[in-house]
Design an enzyme around this catalytic site. Structure first.
Site, PDB file in Angstrom:
ATOM      1  CG  HIS A  68     -58.914  77.664  -0.650  1.00 18.63           C
ATOM      2  ND1 HIS A  68     -59.541  78.856  -0.263  1.00 18.63           N
ATOM      3  CD2 HIS A  68     -59.977  76.815  -0.393  1.00 18.63           C
ATOM      4  CE1 HIS A  68     -60.657  78.844   0.238  1.00 18.63           C
ATOM      5  NE2 HIS A  68     -61.046  77.328   0.096  1.00 18.63           N
ATOM      6  CB  SER A  77     -31.412  80.953 -18.195  1.00 14.32           C
ATOM      7  OG  SER A  77     -30.778  81.576 -17.601  1.00 14.32           O
TER       8      SER A  77
END
Ligand code: ARG
Length: 461
Positions: free
Chosen positions: A158, A279
């Protein structure tokens, strides 16, 4: 279109130019040229073997077809839309080269069994290529695993910390997935490697052909039993795209992990410059483009599978032009899987560095040894569920006071249950916790070493 087409004698007028473009597949089936030529050579040889054409004619046809192969590789054979498809393009050029005998090549054959043959020859070769790439991927994973048997990593369920693992164990899970992919492709290969050549347009042929002979020349394992099935079956392509989709599922899951692991929050791996990008605006960024692209490309392959299933579902027997739509998705699926496998192999080999200090420390900073406390008590005869409930209370209490299990004093442990002794600290240390999971297929170091040995022997290394 003023040019003569194959059926101009039957038709009153030429195809509308826009429809000629719409109809043509030469723009993409040129990719099959190698297989079309090979298939045609085998067909010509079969025609000679059965006496349908003469040995001399076979020699002329084969020489002409080989010349086209050469012309293609020299960049001199560049058929345009007027050729419609690869089959007409080759036949037309062949007739230019060898004269009227070129017109005999299509005896006892149709483009329907021809294209089926071409696509199968293409796909079986690509299946072999992809299986080779799966092996390379497995080798890199195995090498990483061998170097990280004792590196610990939090294990999740999970996406919550569950139990610590050997990093090698985690990597070996992907070796297993790739193994199934490799085996699955071998199975798809079996049903791809069957010859439809000689099925004709749909019903077989009036000529005394020998389908087994041409199949043998082309190294097919068998021939289609039913001519209708032979020209209209695309199960093998669907099966391939299904196997390809599963490969992409596996690569995409690994990609997702790499992306998470490279984040500042996890910080389990560092991206090396060779496989990362920056970036254009944020100077601090290093982006995991490779796994992101692989994860993204997964959708394309699923799409091709879906498209082919839908193309097939409503088709009456036998050939329908819809089948021309099988190729672009299949070709793109092959290219995408190959490129993704290659990129992930490079990423694993050269593009990441495991932050082993951080990994080894990470497993000591949580409650992922809680099961082991319960196991400790259970081993002393306390029923597991009772032990589990007790440890649940300990975790709750510890969280409230900001302590980890390892920080509890022996007194505190013994207040919880008199069965605790000083060896509890050793029992819950991450390394002990991992190595103790020595059940077959578990993360215990001995098991992991055995799993590596098994994987290596499977790969013959
Ligand atoms: N270009 C066609 C295809 O890709 C070849 C077979 C054409 N057959 C036909 N009956 N029109 O399927």
């Amino acid at each position: 279109m003023t040019k003569k087409t194959t059926w101009s004698d039957r038709f009153e007028s030429a195809l509308h130019p826009a429809i000629a473009i719409f109809n043509a597949s030469i723009g993409f089936d040129i990719e099959l040229i190698e297989y079309d030529l090979t298939g045609s050579i085998a067909h010509a040889q079969m025609l000679g073997q059965t006496g349908i054409i003469t040995t001399e004619e076979v020699a002329q046809l084969v020489a002409g077809l080989e010349q086209i192969r050469q012309e293609y590789y020299q960049g001199e054979f560049t058929p345009g839309v007027e050729a419609e498809d690869i089959h007409f393009a080759v036949e037309r050029r062949l007739t230019e080269i060898v004269g009227d005998v070129g017109k005999k090549l299509h005896t006892a054959r149709s483009r329907n069994d021809q294209i089926g043959t071409d696509v199968r020859l293409y796909l079986r070769e690509e299946i072999t290529n992809i299986r080779g790439k799966l092996r390379e991927f497995q080798l890199v994973l195995l090498e990483l695993a061998e170097n990280n048997v004792e590196t610990l990593i939090p294990g999740y369920t999970h996406l919550q910390r569950a139990q610590p693992l050997s990093l090698a164990h985690h990597l070996l899970a992907y070796v297993q997935m790739a193994q199934r992919d490799w085996e699955r492709l071998a199975d798809v290969y079996k049903r791809t490697n069957i010859s439809p050549l000689g099925c004709g347009a749909l019903a077989g042929t009036t000529f005394p052909i020998d389908r087994q002979y041409s199949a043998e020349l082309l190294n097919f394992d068998a021939v289609y039993e039913n001519s209708l099935d032979g020209v209209s079956d695309r199960d093998f392509a669907i099966e391939f795209l299904c196997a390809a989709s599963l490969i992409m599922v596996h690569l995409s899951r690994l990609s997702e992990e790499m992306i998470l692991w490279a984040s500042e929050e996890f910080n389990f791996v560092k991206l090396k410059d060779s496989c990362a990008t920056g970036s254009s605006i944020m100077p601090q960024k290093k982006n995991p483009d490779v796994p992101e692209l692989v994860r993204g490309k997964t959708g394309r392959v699923f799409g091709h599978l879906q498209a082919l299933l839908v193309i097939m579902k409503g088709l009456p027997l036998a050939y329908n032009k819809d089948l021309q739509e099988d190729k672009e998705g299949l070709f793109d699926g092959v290219k995408t899987v190959k490129a993704s496998l290659e990129a992930m192999t490079i990423l694993l080999a050269d593009g990441i560095e495991f932050n082993t200090t951080r990994l080894n420390n990470a497993v000591g900073e949580d409650f992922s040894n809680a099961t082991d406390v319960a196991d400790y008590l259970a081993a002393k005869g306390i029923p597991f569920r009772e032990a589990y409930n007790l440890v649940g209370k300990v975790v709750k209490k510890s969280l409230a006071v900001g302590k980890l299990l390892k920080d509890l004093t022996l007194e505190e442990w013994q207040q919880l249950h008199p069965a605790f002794e000083a060896d509890i600290y050793q029992a819950i240390a991450p390394r002990t916790v991992v190595s103790a999971r020595n059940s077959y297929g578990g993360t215990g170091f001995e098991q992991v070493k055995a799993a590596i040995a098994r994987a290596k022997s499977r790969l013959n290394i």
